[in-house]
Every structure is written in C-alpha cells, then in structure tokens.
Design a protein around this motif. Structure first.
Motif, short mmCIF file in Angstrom:
data_model
loop_
_atom_site.label_atom_id
_atom_site.label_comp_id
_atom_site.label_asym_id
_atom_site.label_seq_id
_atom_site.Cartn_x
_atom_site.Cartn_y
_atom_site.Cartn_z
N GLY A 185 -2.76 0.29 -3.06
CA GLY A 185 -4.04 -0.24 -2.62
C GLY A 185 -4.80 0.71 -1.72
O GLY A 185 -5.93 0.45 -1.34
N LYS A 186 -4.18 1.83 -1.38
CA LYS A 186 -4.83 2.83 -0.53
C LYS A 186 -5.83 3.66 -1.34
O LYS A 186 -6.92 3.95 -0.88
N ASP A 187 -5.43 4.06 -2.54
CA ASP A 187 -6.27 4.92 -3.36
C ASP A 187 -7.01 4.18 -4.47
O ASP A 187 -7.86 4.76 -5.14
N PHE A 188 -6.66 2.91 -4.70
CA PHE A 188 -7.24 2.14 -5.79
C PHE A 188 -7.55 0.73 -5.30
O PHE A 188 -6.96 0.25 -4.34
N THR A 189 -8.41 0.04 -6.03
CA THR A 189 -8.63 -1.38 -5.82
C THR A 189 -7.81 -2.12 -6.85
O THR A 189 -7.98 -1.91 -8.06
N ASN A 190 -6.89 -2.95 -6.38
CA ASN A 190 -6.03 -3.70 -7.30
C ASN A 190 -6.76 -4.94 -7.79
O ASN A 190 -7.20 -5.76 -6.98
N ASP A 196 0.80 -1.20 0.00
CA ASP A 196 0.00 0.00 0.00
C ASP A 196 0.85 1.27 0.00
O ASP A 196 0.37 2.32 -0.38
N SER A 197 2.10 1.17 0.49
CA SER A 197 2.96 2.35 0.51
C SER A 197 4.25 2.05 -0.24
O SER A 197 4.63 0.90 -0.41
N LYS A 198 4.92 3.12 -0.66
CA LYS A 198 6.13 2.93 -1.46
C LYS A 198 7.21 2.17 -0.70
O LYS A 198 8.00 1.46 -1.29
N GLU A 199 7.24 2.31 0.63
CA GLU A 199 8.26 1.62 1.42
C GLU A 199 8.08 0.09 1.39
O GLU A 199 9.01 -0.63 1.69
N LYS A 200 6.88 -0.38 1.02
CA LYS A 200 6.63 -1.83 0.99
C LYS A 200 6.76 -2.41 -0.41
O LYS A 200 6.52 -3.59 -0.61
N GLY A 201 7.15 -1.60 -1.38
CA GLY A 201 7.29 -2.06 -2.75
C GLY A 201 8.75 -2.30 -3.10
O GLY A 201 9.57 -2.64 -2.26
N ILE A 202 9.08 -2.10 -4.37
CA ILE A 202 10.45 -2.24 -4.86
C ILE A 202 11.13 -0.89 -4.67
O ILE A 202 10.57 0.16 -5.00
N LYS A 203 12.35 -0.93 -4.14
CA LYS A 203 13.13 0.30 -3.94
C LYS A 203 14.51 0.10 -4.54
O LYS A 203 15.16 -0.92 -4.29
N LYS A 204 14.95 1.06 -5.34
CA LYS A 204 16.27 0.99 -5.97
C LYS A 204 16.96 2.33 -5.82
O LYS A 204 16.45 3.36 -6.25
N ASP A 205 18.14 2.32 -5.17
CA ASP A 205 18.95 3.53 -5.03
C ASP A 205 19.98 3.60 -6.13
O ASP A 205 20.62 2.59 -6.47
N ILE A 206 20.18 4.80 -6.67
CA ILE A 206 21.19 5.06 -7.70
C ILE A 206 22.01 6.23 -7.19
O ILE A 206 21.46 7.29 -6.86
N THR A 207 23.33 6.05 -7.08
CA THR A 207 24.19 7.13 -6.60
C THR A 207 25.16 7.53 -7.70
O THR A 207 25.66 6.69 -8.45
N VAL A 208 25.41 8.85 -7.78
CA VAL A 208 26.31 9.38 -8.80
C VAL A 208 27.11 10.54 -8.22
O VAL A 208 26.64 11.26 -7.33
N LYS A 209 28.33 10.71 -8.74
CA LYS A 209 29.16 11.85 -8.39
C LYS A 209 30.01 12.18 -9.61
O LYS A 209 30.56 11.29 -10.25
N ALA A 210 30.09 13.45 -9.94
CA ALA A 210 30.84 13.86 -11.12
C ALA A 210 32.31 14.06 -10.78
O ALA A 210 32.66 14.52 -9.68
N SER A 211 33.17 13.73 -11.73
CA SER A 211 34.60 13.95 -11.54
C SER A 211 35.02 15.32 -12.07
O SER A 211 36.10 15.79 -11.75
N LYS A 212 34.15 15.95 -12.87
CA LYS A 212 34.46 17.31 -13.32
C LYS A 212 33.17 18.11 -13.46
O LYS A 212 32.10 17.55 -13.70
#
Length: 132
Positions: free
Chosen positions: A103-108, A1-17
């Motif tokens: 599932g909070k705002d919709f019926t799946n 029902d909430s984003k914390e209970k779904g799929i989570k993917k972190d992407i980290t980036v840092k520029a060298s210039k």
C-alpha cells in the motif's frame, strides 16, 4: 504496507552430502481474480539478506508487468521461486518467503478485501534426501 506485516514463511534446509541442490516452487491453489494485482507482491530471501526472487501477482505482460505471473488457463498455477541452488552441508540454509499488499507504492482496490488465497510450497532436490 511492509513485508513484515504480511505472510512470512521460513524454509530451512541442510544437505547430508556434498553436491546437493534444490528447487523451490509455490502452487497457487486458490487465487481469485481480485487478488491478481500489481500491489500484491512477494519476495524470497536467502539467509535474511540476499534477495533471490521478487515479483507480483498481477498477470505477466512483457511491456507493462514483467514481474507478474503467467497463470494457467485452468487449475493450479505453479510459480518457480528458484531451481538448482546448492545446499550447504555445513550450515542450515534458510529461505524466507514474504507475501504482502504494498500500500506504500500502490493503491489497493477495495475489491481485494475478504478474498482467500491458498498456496502450497514444495521443494525438489538432486542428491538429496527428504527428512521430516
């Protein structure tokens, strides 16, 4: 029902210039019709607080589902999460992608059960070097 209970993917980036930019994409390699629902949603955040993009996986319709996706007629559908964002040289930037069934705002529908979604995330950059 909430984003914390779904799929989570972190992407980290840092520029060298300075002057580096990046774009982030998601290729939907397997997307059954049963999952193309307005209740199947995604959100992308920058450094945990700034919402960059949100939408749902139902087919795009200008009047009834402007946050949907325009699916390719065959093969892989590419979802552009963002383009041309500056990348910091002093700090590591973090993007977090969430996918979940709202599932909070919709019926799946029951037909969504036991379906497989596959996707690839990839980035492109300007003035950037890929490390990893």
């Amino acid at each position: 029902d909430s984003k914390e209970k779904g799929i989570k993917k972190d992407i980290t980036v840092k520029a060298s210039k300075a002057g580096s930019t990046m774009s982030l994409y998601m290729d939907l390699t397997t997307m059954p019709n049963e999952l193309k629902e307005e209740s199947f949603v995604y959100e992308l955040y920058y450094n945990d607080t700034t919402l960059v993009k949100k939408g749902n996986f139902k087919a795009y319709n200008a009047s009834s589902n402007a946050s949907g996706i325009t699916y390719a007629s065959s093969g892989v559908t590419t979802l552009t999460l963002f383009t041309g964002r500056d990348v910091s040289t002093s700090n590591t930037d973090k993007y977090t992608l969430y996918l979940w069934f709202n599932g909070k705002d919709f019926t799946n529908p029951d037909t969504m059960q036991n379906k497989t979604l596959s996707f690839d995330l990839y980035a492109t950059g300007k003035n950037a070097t890929l490390n990893g």
